[in-house]
Each structure stands twice: as C-alpha cells, then as structure tokens.
Design a protein around this motif. Structure first.
Motif, PDB file in Angstrom:
ATOM      1  N   GLY A 221       0.673  -1.202   0.007  1.00  0.00           N
ATOM      2  CA  GLY A 221      -0.029  -0.157  -0.005  1.00  0.00           C
ATOM      3  C   GLY A 221       0.730   1.348   0.028  1.00  0.00           C
ATOM      4  N   ALA A 222       2.163   1.255   0.718  1.00  0.00           N
ATOM      5  CA  ALA A 222       2.748   2.453   0.701  1.00  0.00           C
ATOM      6  C   ALA A 222       3.497   2.528  -0.561  1.00  0.00           C
ATOM      7  CB  ALA A 222       3.956   2.195   1.981  1.00  0.00           C
ATOM      8  N   LYS A 223       3.674   1.758  -1.289  1.00  0.00           N
ATOM      9  CA  LYS A 223       4.452   1.568  -2.513  1.00  0.00           C
ATOM     10  C   LYS A 223       3.271   2.186  -3.586  1.00  0.00           C
ATOM     11  CE  LYS A 223       8.128  -1.813  -1.928  1.00  0.00           C
ATOM     12  NZ  LYS A 223       8.703  -2.870  -2.100  1.00  0.00           N
ATOM     13  N   LEU A 224       2.152   1.709  -3.393  1.00  0.00           N
ATOM     14  CA  LEU A 224       1.048   2.040  -4.285  1.00  0.00           C
ATOM     15  C   LEU A 224       0.791   3.539  -4.219  1.00  0.00           C
ATOM     16  CD1 LEU A 224      -1.042   1.605  -6.392  1.00  0.00           C
ATOM     17  CD2 LEU A 224      -2.410   0.873  -4.614  1.00  0.00           C
ATOM     18  N   SER A 225       0.842   3.901  -2.912  1.00  0.00           N
ATOM     19  CA  SER A 225       0.501   5.404  -2.664  1.00  0.00           C
ATOM     20  C   SER A 225       1.514   6.261  -3.125  1.00  0.00           C
ATOM     21  CB  SER A 225       0.468   5.518  -1.156  1.00  0.00           C
ATOM     22  OG  SER A 225       0.177   7.261  -0.788  1.00  0.00           O
ATOM     23  N   ARG A 226       3.132   5.913  -3.120  1.00  0.00           N
ATOM     24  CA  ARG A 226       4.174   6.762  -3.838  1.00  0.00           C
ATOM     25  C   ARG A 226       4.001   6.566  -5.208  1.00  0.00           C
ATOM     26  NH1 ARG A 226       6.795   4.186   0.525  1.00  0.00           N
ATOM     27  NH2 ARG A 226       7.984   3.030  -0.876  1.00  0.00           N
ATOM     28  N   HIS A 227       3.786   5.638  -5.774  1.00  0.00           N
ATOM     29  CA  HIS A 227       4.053   5.288  -7.010  1.00  0.00           C
ATOM     30  C   HIS A 227       2.622   5.117  -7.747  1.00  0.00           C
ATOM     31  CE1 HIS A 227       8.356   5.359  -6.489  1.00  0.00           C
ATOM     32  NE2 HIS A 227       8.217   4.435  -5.264  1.00  0.00           N
ATOM     33  N   ARG A 228       1.659   5.882  -8.124  1.00  0.00           N
ATOM     34  CA  ARG A 228       0.268   5.528  -8.347  1.00  0.00           C
ATOM     35  C   ARG A 228       0.223   4.800  -9.729  1.00  0.00           C
ATOM     36  NH1 ARG A 228      -2.021  10.842  -5.248  1.00  0.00           N
ATOM     37  NH2 ARG A 228      -0.455  10.883  -3.693  1.00  0.00           N
ATOM     38  N   SER A 229       1.160   5.531 -10.566  1.00  0.00           N
ATOM     39  CA  SER A 229       1.169   5.228 -12.003  1.00  0.00           C
ATOM     40  C   SER A 229       1.747   3.891 -12.340  1.00  0.00           C
ATOM     41  CB  SER A 229       2.010   6.189 -12.761  1.00  0.00           C
ATOM     42  OG  SER A 229       3.188   6.197 -12.323  1.00  0.00           O
ATOM     43  N   VAL A 230       2.361   3.158 -11.244  1.00  0.00           N
ATOM     44  CA  VAL A 230       2.584   1.731 -11.389  1.00  0.00           C
ATOM     45  C   VAL A 230       1.582   0.744 -11.064  1.00  0.00           C
ATOM     46  CG1 VAL A 230       4.509  -0.038 -10.884  1.00  0.00           C
ATOM     47  CG2 VAL A 230       5.078   2.504 -10.917  1.00  0.00           C
ATOM     48  N   TYR A 231       0.881   0.220 -11.956  1.00  0.00           N
ATOM     49  CA  TYR A 231      -0.238  -0.829 -11.687  1.00  0.00           C
ATOM     50  C   TYR A 231       0.186  -1.831 -11.331  1.00  0.00           C
ATOM     51  CZ  TYR A 231      -4.095   2.568 -13.200  1.00  0.00           C
ATOM     52  OH  TYR A 231      -4.671   3.596 -12.969  1.00  0.00           O
ATOM     53  N   ASP A 232       1.452  -2.317 -11.303  1.00  0.00           N
ATOM     54  CA  ASP A 232       1.681  -3.785 -10.885  1.00  0.00           C
ATOM     55  C   ASP A 232       1.505  -3.667  -9.237  1.00  0.00           C
ATOM     56  OD1 ASP A 232       2.307  -4.902 -13.269  1.00  0.00           O
ATOM     57  OD2 ASP A 232       4.286  -4.405 -13.220  1.00  0.00           O
ATOM     58  N   TYR A 233       1.881  -2.687  -8.616  1.00  0.00           N
ATOM     59  CA  TYR A 233       1.669  -2.503  -7.238  1.00  0.00           C
ATOM     60  C   TYR A 233       0.270  -2.815  -6.834  1.00  0.00           C
ATOM     61  CZ  TYR A 233       6.578  -0.658  -6.468  1.00  0.00           C
ATOM     62  OH  TYR A 233       7.906  -0.874  -6.497  1.00  0.00           O
ATOM     63  N   ARG A 234      -0.490  -2.171  -7.532  1.00  0.00           N
ATOM     64  CA  ARG A 234      -2.065  -2.187  -7.562  1.00  0.00           C
ATOM     65  C   ARG A 234      -2.484  -3.848  -7.445  1.00  0.00           C
ATOM     66  NH1 ARG A 234      -5.927  -3.161 -11.259  1.00  0.00           N
ATOM     67  NH2 ARG A 234      -8.220  -2.436 -10.545  1.00  0.00           N
ATOM     68  N   GLN A 235      -1.856  -4.404  -8.334  1.00  0.00           N
ATOM     69  CA  GLN A 235      -2.204  -5.982  -8.965  1.00  0.00           C
ATOM     70  C   GLN A 235      -1.757  -6.686  -7.541  1.00  0.00           C
ATOM     71  OE1 GLN A 235      -4.124  -6.645 -11.197  1.00  0.00           O
ATOM     72  NE2 GLN A 235      -4.185  -8.897 -10.462  1.00  0.00           N
ATOM     73  N   SER A 236      -0.393  -6.384  -7.300  1.00  0.00           N
ATOM     74  CA  SER A 236       0.212  -7.025  -6.262  1.00  0.00           C
ATOM     75  C   SER A 236      -0.803  -7.171  -4.907  1.00  0.00           C
ATOM     76  CB  SER A 236       1.499  -6.547  -5.791  1.00  0.00           C
ATOM     77  OG  SER A 236       2.173  -6.666  -7.021  1.00  0.00           O
ATOM     78  N   LEU A 237      -1.113  -5.958  -4.610  1.00  0.00           N
ATOM     79  CA  LEU A 237      -1.944  -5.760  -3.349  1.00  0.00           C
ATOM     80  C   LEU A 237      -3.413  -6.689  -3.696  1.00  0.00           C
ATOM     81  CD1 LEU A 237      -2.318  -2.441  -1.507  1.00  0.00           C
ATOM     82  CD2 LEU A 237      -4.546  -3.811  -2.319  1.00  0.00           C
ATOM     83  N   LEU A 238      -3.923  -6.694  -4.886  1.00  0.00           N
ATOM     84  CA  LEU A 238      -5.025  -7.339  -4.999  1.00  0.00           C
ATOM     85  C   LEU A 238      -4.807  -8.999  -4.632  1.00  0.00           C
ATOM     86  CD1 LEU A 238      -6.639  -5.450  -7.985  1.00  0.00           C
ATOM     87  CD2 LEU A 238      -7.351  -5.571  -5.629  1.00  0.00           C
ATOM     88  N   GLU A 239      -3.603  -9.225  -5.354  1.00  0.00           N
ATOM     89  CA  GLU A 239      -3.378 -10.916  -5.485  1.00  0.00           C
ATOM     90  C   GLU A 239      -3.023 -10.988  -3.822  1.00  0.00           C
ATOM     91  OE1 GLU A 239      -3.179 -12.876  -7.629  1.00  0.00           O
ATOM     92  OE2 GLU A 239      -3.444 -11.715  -9.433  1.00  0.00           O
ATOM     93  N   ALA A 240      -2.436 -10.121  -3.010  1.00  0.00           N
ATOM     94  CA  ALA A 240      -1.999 -10.549  -1.597  1.00  0.00           C
ATOM     95  C   ALA A 240      -3.471 -10.681  -0.932  1.00  0.00           C
ATOM     96  CB  ALA A 240      -1.517  -9.420  -0.806  1.00  0.00           C
ATOM     97  N   ASP A 241      -4.366  -9.955  -1.244  1.00  0.00           N
ATOM     98  CA  ASP A 241      -5.858 -10.116  -0.661  1.00  0.00           C
ATOM     99  C   ASP A 241      -6.537 -11.200  -0.970  1.00  0.00           C
ATOM    100  OD1 ASP A 241      -5.727  -7.625   0.760  1.00  0.00           O
ATOM    101  OD2 ASP A 241      -7.009  -6.523  -0.657  1.00  0.00           O
ATOM    102  N   SER A 242      -6.630 -11.793  -2.325  1.00  0.00           N
ATOM    103  CA  SER A 242      -6.918 -13.114  -2.726  1.00  0.00           C
ATOM    104  C   SER A 242      -6.412 -13.991  -2.109  1.00  0.00           C
ATOM    105  CB  SER A 242      -6.833 -13.127  -4.508  1.00  0.00           C
ATOM    106  OG  SER A 242      -7.335 -14.209  -4.828  1.00  0.00           O
TER     107      SER A 242
END
Length: 286
Positions: A221-242
């Motif tokens: 979440g911290a990396k996604l907040s800092r690098h919002r245009s990198v959608y791989d961080y977003r996908q990693s967070l979703l995979e962690a939840d799943s």
C-alpha cells in the motif's frame, strides 16, 4: 510435617481437578467445536468468490484531478516551476545592475535548465498530454471483508490453544509411575500428546498469520501510494488479498479437521489414557 501433608493434598486435589477438566473438555468441548466449525464453514463470509473479496476500484486506484489544459505552462500549480522562474528573474536583475543595458541579451534557457524544467514537469504529471496533479493524498484502507473473516476466526484459534492445552495436561497427569510397567499405555499417551502438539502448533501459526499479511499489505500500500502510475503495485495488493482469503478458508477447514482427528484418536484410546488405579499422590513419592 502437617504443612507438607496439607500441601501434598492440595496439589493432589488440583491435579485431580485438572484431569477432570481435561476429560470434560475432550468429551464435551471437542464435539461442540466440531459442530460449530462445520456450521461456520457455511457462513457467507467464507463462501464468497475471490472477486467479491477484493476491495473496490476506488480504494486501490487513485482518482487524480486533472489540471486544466488551458493553463499556461508558467502559471500551472507546479510550485517548483514557479520557483525556478522567479530565481532566474532575480539573477537576470542582478546581472543587469552590473552589465550595461546595451549588452543585456534576451533571456535564454540553457540545455540543463530546460532538462530541469522538463523533469519537474514530468514529476508533476505535465509531460505530454497527461495533465495530472500527483500532490493529492491517497490512502489505501484495510480490506474490510478480510478483516471480518479474521475477527471471526481469531476467537476460534485462541480457544483451540486453550482447549488443547487442557486436554494435554490431563494426559500428562495420567502417565503412570515408572515402576508400574505400563509402557504400552505410556507409548499410546505419548503418541496422543504428539498429535495434540501438532494441533496446538496449527492454532498458534494461524494466530500469527494475520500479522504477516498486514505487514505485506502495508508495504504494498505504501508503494502504491508513492507510485500511483505503476499498476503492478495495485495488482500485487489485489493478489495479496485474494491469497489471504484463500488461506483463511483453508485455516477454518484445517481447524475443524484437527479437532476431528484429535477427538477420534482420543476416543479410540480413552481406556489407555488414564490409569484409574493410580493416584497423583502416590506418583509424587517416586
């Protein structure tokens, strides 16, 4: 002497009380927990599809308000660009006070200055046609569904540790004296205790697992907040939840199965787990 005798009687009474509590836990609490966890596995929180567990789009994808394309480059909200322009103006004024006006050329930008302004514009989202303002805060909240499932199971993990410890103590207090020759009974008791130790480890490990999940998600979440245009961080967070949701469903199933295996083993060997003709007081004299 009488004090020692009274202490011995008190210890023997406590041991007998704990043995009775262990037997009651095995005969009454274990079957009740098996039935409870079987019904819990049918709870709607544990029967969701993976997509239903994932957070909404708004929680993992920042909505960044665009800067109006009609604004002039020097009048944008990028404070760095304005500071750069103001600094250059002050430098030119200082130079004009020393050099005669006839020799003052029109202001020009060096290559390094243009690269610096271009970099500032890129960091503020003004590169090309992407007019985005990245100065707004973006929070990544916890996954509310997974939080509910963890709270649902945390109580069962804690109670499993307590109940297994109670039954283990009953069996350990029921081990016969060494000279009684009941080595077969002791072997059975040790096997049962090993199974209960495995059950206890399972419950402890599941109690620790949410901490590891939250730590992993916090970093993502911290990396996604800092690098919002990198959608791989977003996908990693979703995979962690799943993955965590799948682990929680497996945890509920394994906890029920551990109760079932332990109860079956205890039931089949109940007559070998407690030597009725041996009292705790007589064992203390060994």
């Amino acid at each position: 002497m009488s004090s020692n005798s009274s202490n011995t009687k008190a210890v023997a009474a406590l041991a007998e009380e704990l043995k009775q509590k262990g037997m009651t836990t095995f005969k009454e609490e274990f079957p009740a927990k098996i039935a409870l966890l079987t019904s819990l596995l049918q709870n709607e929180l544990l029967r969701l599809e993976n997509d239903a567990v994932l957070p909404p789009e708004s929680e993992v994808t920042p909505v960044i308000p665009p800067i109006s394309s009609g604004e002039e480059k020097g009048e944008t909200s990028a404070a760095g660009g304005r500071r750069k322009k103001r600094k250059m103006t002050e430098t030119q004024q200082a130079a004009a006070s020393v050099i005669p006006a006839a020799h003052v050329d029109a202001p020009s930008h060096s290559d390094s200055e243009e690269e610096s302004e271009d970099e500032i514009g890129h960091l503020n989202g003004r590169h090309g046609h992407a007019h985005w303002d990245y100065t707004h805060d973006f929070a990544v909240p916890c996954n509310k569904t997974i939080m509910k499932v963890i709270e649902l199971l945390r109580k069962e993990w804690k109670e499993a540790v307590e109940l297994v410890g109670c039954v283990k103590l009953w069996i350990q207090l029921s081990i016969p004296p060494i000279e009684s020759g009941g080595q077969f009974h002791v072997g059975v008791q040790e096997e049962v205790i090993q199974e209960l130790n495995r059950f206890e480890d399972v419950a402890y490990n599941y109690l620790e697992s949410p901490t590891k999940y939250f730590q992993t998600r916090a970093k993502l979440g911290a990396k996604l907040s800092r690098h919002r245009s990198v959608y791989d961080y977003r996908q990693s967070l979703l995979e962690a939840d799943s993955l965590e949701y799948l682990n929680l469903k497996m945890a509920a199933t394994e906890l029920r199965n551990s109760y079932l295996v332990a109860y079956d083993l205890l039931s089949k060997n109940e007559d070998k787990l407690s030597i009725k003709d041996q009292s705790f007081g007589s064992r203390m004299t060994i």
